[in-house]
Design an enzyme around this catalytic site. Structure first.
Site, short mmCIF file in Angstrom:
data_model
loop_
_atom_site.label_atom_id
_atom_site.label_comp_id
_atom_site.label_asym_id
_atom_site.label_seq_id
_atom_site.Cartn_x
_atom_site.Cartn_y
_atom_site.Cartn_z
N ARG A 5 0.83 -1.22 0.00
CA ARG A 5 0.00 0.00 0.00
C ARG A 5 0.87 1.26 0.00
NH1 ARG A 5 -1.77 1.31 6.14
NH2 ARG A 5 -0.25 0.03 7.20
N SER A 32 -4.72 5.26 5.55
CA SER A 32 -4.43 3.82 5.55
C SER A 32 -4.14 3.30 4.15
CB SER A 32 -5.61 3.04 6.12
OG SER A 32 -5.82 3.38 7.46
N GLU A 53 -18.87 4.06 0.35
CA GLU A 53 -18.11 3.40 -0.72
C GLU A 53 -18.92 3.24 -1.99
OE1 GLU A 53 -18.53 2.24 2.35
OE2 GLU A 53 -16.55 2.49 3.26
N PHE A 78 -14.35 -3.65 1.72
CA PHE A 78 -15.42 -2.70 1.33
C PHE A 78 -15.46 -2.51 -0.20
CE2 PHE A 78 -13.86 -0.89 5.54
CZ PHE A 78 -14.72 -1.67 6.28
N HIS A 104 -5.36 -3.50 2.55
CA HIS A 104 -5.78 -4.34 3.67
C HIS A 104 -6.46 -5.63 3.21
CE1 HIS A 104 -4.68 -0.67 5.61
NE2 HIS A 104 -4.94 -1.12 6.81
N ASP A 112 -7.62 -6.19 13.73
CA ASP A 112 -8.98 -5.72 13.43
C ASP A 112 -9.97 -6.88 13.27
OD1 ASP A 112 -8.73 -3.03 13.66
OD2 ASP A 112 -8.53 -2.61 11.52
N ARG A 162 -1.58 -4.57 4.08
CA ARG A 162 -1.31 -3.62 5.17
C ARG A 162 0.12 -3.73 5.68
NH1 ARG A 162 -1.78 -4.38 11.00
NH2 ARG A 162 -1.78 -2.32 11.98
#
Lengths: 330, 263
Positions: A5, A32, A53, A78, A104, A112, A162
């Protein structure tokens, strides 16, 4: 070591300087997904849509219809799940030039937990007609596929991670996006020590190990384990889950006759699914899939989770032994 | 003009043997007014960069859009009877890839306004003067994405964007206010930062006036709530929910066409 990322965020800034038509969209996760770097440098070309989204994907479609090259980013769970219908109907059906860069992906999201660990996203995106699906292995490959995506006309899904991952490709490596990359051949030569064209004997092995994302470096470790046992293997980075590099798969089927696939994703519908579907119709041979076996994730450190869900070099090596056994059992 | 469009809509759906006459007939004046009285488009160059854009978010009213586009010269009227037929560019719901003049692909409700937001953003970014018009159903306003888009449009001050709401009061399962009441709709749009106007959706003069109000560019998008009659123009379809998604057959079609011809 760098997270994919992060490489994405840096590449976007470079692309932004070169291409005024590139715009970047995010849904309240720019720090993020690393699109915040682009936002800082090109505030007028960055659009935060808030925690919405579906609308972000629709707006990306409208921007693409108006000649922009939108990169839309959020977490993979998402991008692929929450906004699935928008990706399908608003973006892919008309073939709009939208790049979905989803961070992620997979278990290594860590603490998470399952709600944020996308294990189905590659399958969901792969099944959409015309969608290109890419899972880069490291920072260098990310840089190159993001650049490729910006130049490619059509919808693209890029899955990013991530956690920092080891470098698989040397900086400036001549990766050919769309083509599977041999990152370790049976003679121990890496991607940087390419064989001269025509000399392909390094691909003669007991088993071909296909991987993408974080699993490529795990498979390189598995190569060491297998070599110590006298099992010859080839490790191949298959970042493009769709379209698949079918030519290389056929060649590996002929030279190795057995496969392992390894991905930080469900064994259903991702790289393992794609490879199995292709080979069973064209050159049947054993394929043993390393991935998450139809389960949701959970909280934990990335390392704990990779052990729990069977995504370690040891698991890859075990899968390779099984593939070789199956080959001789046929 | 509207009579011709109504006639073609009925013939198209009748010939196809399926489709959505109710919600197609309710928005005939809205779409016709936009294409013939408001929007700058070049039928011979459908992707002209400076064109005004129209997004049919309630994609099931595709027959009306097709009839108007054909009337405007985007493609031959001979194509109209091929609606919903295998190999036809006129798909059951709009397909931007297949039909000249169709900006985006819709059909799954609630998505059009977001795409219109994207187009309006691009217009602002490129300092273009084109306007973006969207048409939504009242039932469609039950979709959450509509309100995500509404929020974004006012957040980004998209005064080059306007949305018509075809307020015909009916959806598949019954009256909109009984199924999932969106009222007070005007207040909702206002609360989301839009300028709001309520008009008679079958009054062309009123629609023209509304469009000119929406074109004032005062820093906010405009919602035009157009009160309409579902199935407008055909007595036995008007206000009847069963005509949402049913094609008129034989005798029904001739009666409907006669009524429209006399109107």
């Amino acid at each position: 070591m760098k997270a994919t990322r992060e490489a994405y965020g840096e590449t976007l800034v470079e692309l932004g300087r070169e291409h005024p038509e590139i715009v970047v969209l995010d849904a309240d996760l720019s720090s993020s997904t690393m699109t915040s770097k682009f936002a800082k440098e090109f505030p007028e070309r960055f659009f935060n849509f808030g925690i919405a989204e579906a609308n972000m994907m629709g707006a990306a479609a409208g921007l693409a219809r108006s000649g922009k090259v939108p990169f839309a980013s959020t977490f993979a769970v998402f991008a692929s799940g929450r906004a699935y219908d928008q990706v399908r109907q608003s973006i892919a059906y008309p073939g709009f030039n939208v790049k979905i860069a989803a961070s992620h992906g997979g278990l290594t999201v860590g603490p998470d937990g399952a709600s944020h660990q996308a294990l189905e996203d590659v399958a969901l995106m792969r099944v959409i007609p015309g969608m290109t699906v890419i899972v880069p292995a490291d920072a260098e490959e990310t840089r190159q596929v993001v650049r490729w995506a910006a130049a490619h006309d059509g919808p693209v899904y890029i899955r990013l991670g991530r956690s920092p991952v080891p470098d698989v490709f040397p900086q400036g490596a001549k990766i050919q996006p769309g083509k599977a990359s041999v990152v370790k051949d049976a003679k121990g030569r890496g991607f940087g020590e390419m064989r001269p064209e025509g000399e392909r004997d390094g691909l003669d092995a007991d088993v071909a190990i296909l991987a993408n994302g974080i699993m490529v470096s795990k498979c390189l470790e598995a190569w060491e384990i297998l070599t110590a046992e006298g099992i010859k293997s080839v490790v191949v980075d298959v970042a493009f889950v769709k379209p698949l590099d079918e030519k290389t798969l056929i060649e590996l089927a002929e030279r190795c006759g057995a496969f392992v696939t390894a991905e930080e994703h469900s064994v259903i519908g991702g790289l393992g699914g794609a490879v199995t579907e292709f080979l069973s119709e064209n050159r049947p041979c054993p394929v043993v899939r390393v991935g998450v076996r139809d389960r949701f994730g959970q909280s934990g450190t990335p390392e704990e989770l990779l052990v729990e869900y069977g995504l370690t070099p040891g698991h890859v090596a075990e899968a390779a032994r099984k593939a070789v056994r199956l080959k001789w059992a046929v | 003009m509207c009579r011709e469009v109504r006639k073609n809509v009925l013939i198209m759906i009748g010939t196809a043997g399926s489709g959505h006459p109710g919600g197609s007939l309710s928005c005939v004046e809205i779409i016709s007014t936009l294409y013939f009285g408001v929007m700058r488009v070049k039928p011979e160059d459908p992707n002209w960069p400076d064109r005004d854009r129209f997004v049919l978010s309630k994609g099931h009213a595709a027959p009306t859009l097709y009839a108007v586009l054909a009337e405007k010269g985007f493609f031959s009227k001979d194509l109209l009877p091929t609606l919903r037929k295998f190999g036809s560019p006129l798909q059951g719901h709009p397909d931007a890839k297949k039909t000249p003049g169709v900006e985006v692909s819709t059909g799954s409700l609630g998505q059009g306004l977001s795409m219109a937001v994207g187009m309006a953003l691009a217009g602002k970014l490129d300092r273009k003067t084109y306007r973006v018009w969207a048409l939504l159903g009242d039932g469609e306003c039950q979709e959450g994405q509509v309100w995500e888009a509404a929020m974004a449009a006012s957040h980004y001050k998209l005064d080059n964007l306007a949305a018509f709401i075809d307020f015909n009061g009916l959806q598949i399962d019954g009256r909109v206010e009984e199924i999932m009441n969106p009222s007070p709709l005007a207040d909702k749009w206002r609360a989301f930062g839009w300028r709001v106007l309520e008009v008679d959706g079958h009054d062309v003069e009123a629609l023209l006036e509304a469009a000119s109000y929406a074109s004032e560019s005062l820093g906010a998008p405009t919602a035009i709530i157009a009160r309409t009659v579902k199935g407008k123009g055909v007595s036995f379809m008007e206000g009847q929910r069963e005509w949402h998604g049913k094609a008129p057959k034989g005798e029904e079609l001739s009666r409907a066409l006669q009524e429209v011809a006399k109107s």
